[in-house]
Design an enzyme around this catalytic site. Structure first.
Site, PDB file in Angstrom:
ATOM      1  N   GLY A 102       0.782  -1.234   0.000  1.00 43.72           N
ATOM      2  CA  GLY A 102       0.000   0.000   0.000  1.00 43.72           C
ATOM      3  C   GLY A 102       0.809   1.277   0.000  1.00 43.72           C
ATOM      4  O   GLY A 102       0.319   2.311   0.477  1.00 43.72           O
ATOM      5  N   LYS A 103       2.026   1.238  -0.527  1.00 46.06           N
ATOM      6  CA  LYS A 103       2.837   2.464  -0.587  1.00 46.06           C
ATOM      7  C   LYS A 103       2.115   3.573  -1.350  1.00 46.06           C
ATOM      8  O   LYS A 103       2.032   4.706  -0.887  1.00 46.06           O
ATOM      9  CB  LYS A 103       4.188   2.209  -1.276  1.00 46.06           C
TER      10      LYS A 103
ATOM     11  N   LYS B 146       7.613   9.310  -8.640  1.00 48.85           N
ATOM     12  CA  LYS B 146       7.853   7.869  -8.631  1.00 48.85           C
ATOM     13  C   LYS B 146       8.833   7.599  -9.767  1.00 48.85           C
ATOM     14  O   LYS B 146       8.421   7.343 -10.914  1.00 48.85           O
ATOM     15  CB  LYS B 146       6.552   7.083  -8.829  1.00 48.85           C
TER      16      LYS B 146
ATOM     17  N   ASP C 138       0.316   2.810 -10.429  1.00 50.45           N
ATOM     18  CA  ASP C 138       0.713   3.622  -9.277  1.00 50.45           C
ATOM     19  C   ASP C 138       0.940   5.078  -9.681  1.00 50.45           C
ATOM     20  O   ASP C 138       0.558   6.007  -8.962  1.00 50.45           O
ATOM     21  CB  ASP C 138       1.982   3.061  -8.635  1.00 50.45           C
TER      22      ASP C 138
ATOM     23  N   ASN D 289      -0.684   0.379   7.642  1.00 51.89           N
ATOM     24  CA  ASN D 289      -1.739   0.245   6.645  1.00 51.89           C
ATOM     25  C   ASN D 289      -2.488  -1.060   6.883  1.00 51.89           C
ATOM     26  O   ASN D 289      -1.968  -2.148   6.622  1.00 51.89           O
ATOM     27  CB  ASN D 289      -1.143   0.275   5.234  1.00 51.89           C
TER      28      ASN D 289
END
Length: 226
Positions: free
Chosen positions: A23-24, A46, A69, A190
């Site tokens: 869950g980054k 990213k 992402d 998380n």
């Protein structure tokens, strides 16, 4: 802990995880939204991703293939920055980036990362840099992403995916971050499998063991940091 206060102190922060799929990006997106809400111009970066899919809604950008992402961060920052700025190094196959780079016959090393990082200079008042995979992600046969973070002395936030095995993963990752010469400034719990009594006991144990503070606990489906 107020996330904006943390970013005002450090300006640039690297977010890593205890493993892949913890869950980054979910947590990073919540952080981006919170910073925007506090009127901080946040640039989510990213640098490396692996795995793309088609996004018809991106037709205006002349490229409908992107990393999931990266798209999450792009939407979290309300599309203030382009996908190419947010995620400059993209590989199509959802595999370890150093292997994807070899298949694509591309270099992946400190020099390429430094060029990408230099291009972000001046973007945002503060920056959140999201890693790929876990802490010791290989860039090639001799260089690790963690070594690049240490070289630039970027403080680190660790995302712990609260599940079976997270105690060992959290302690080992925190130890590895410190041994790399980086400053672990906080961590996020998380609850990827829900906030059960067992999950809360796991978080309590990690909180007791780590010197770095628990910044936030995040629930499934959460839409903003509380």
């Amino acid at each position: 802990m107020n996330i904006s206060t943390l970013f005002n102190q450090h300006k640039t922060i690297f977010i890593t995880g205890t493993d892949t799929e913890v869950g980054k990006t979910f947590c990073a997106s919540l952080m981006v939204k919170a910073l925007l809400k506090d009127n901080l111009d946040i640039f989510p970066f990213k640098p490396i991703s692996a795995g793309t899919q088609y996004y018809p809604e991106l037709e205006a950008s002349n490229n409908t293939k992107a990393n999931e992402d990266a798209v999450c961060l792009y939407n979290a920052v309300q599309r203030r920055y382009s996908l190419d700025q947010i995620n400059p190094i993209v590989f199509d196959q959802p595999i370890a980036p150093h292997i994807a780079a070899k298949i694509a016959q591309q270099s992946l090393d400190f020099d390429r990362l430094d060029l990408a990082y230099k291009a972000t200079h001046g973007l945002g008042e503060v920056q959140l840099i999201e890693g790929a995979g876990g802490w010791h992600l290989p860039l090639n046969d001799s260089e690790l992403l963690s070594e690049w973070v240490a070289q630039h002395q970027i403080p680190v936030i660790m995302v712990v995916g609260v599940k079976l095995g997270c105690l060992n993963h959290a302690l080992l990752t925190a130890q590895a971050i410190e041994q790399s010469g980086c400053n672990l400034i906080g961590w996020i719990a998380n609850y990827i499998e829900g906030e059960s009594d067992i999950a809360k006991q796991n978080v309590a144990f990690i909180k007791q063991k780590l010197k770095a503070p628990l910044i936030h606990s995040v629930q499934q489906g959460q839409t903003e940091l509380v």
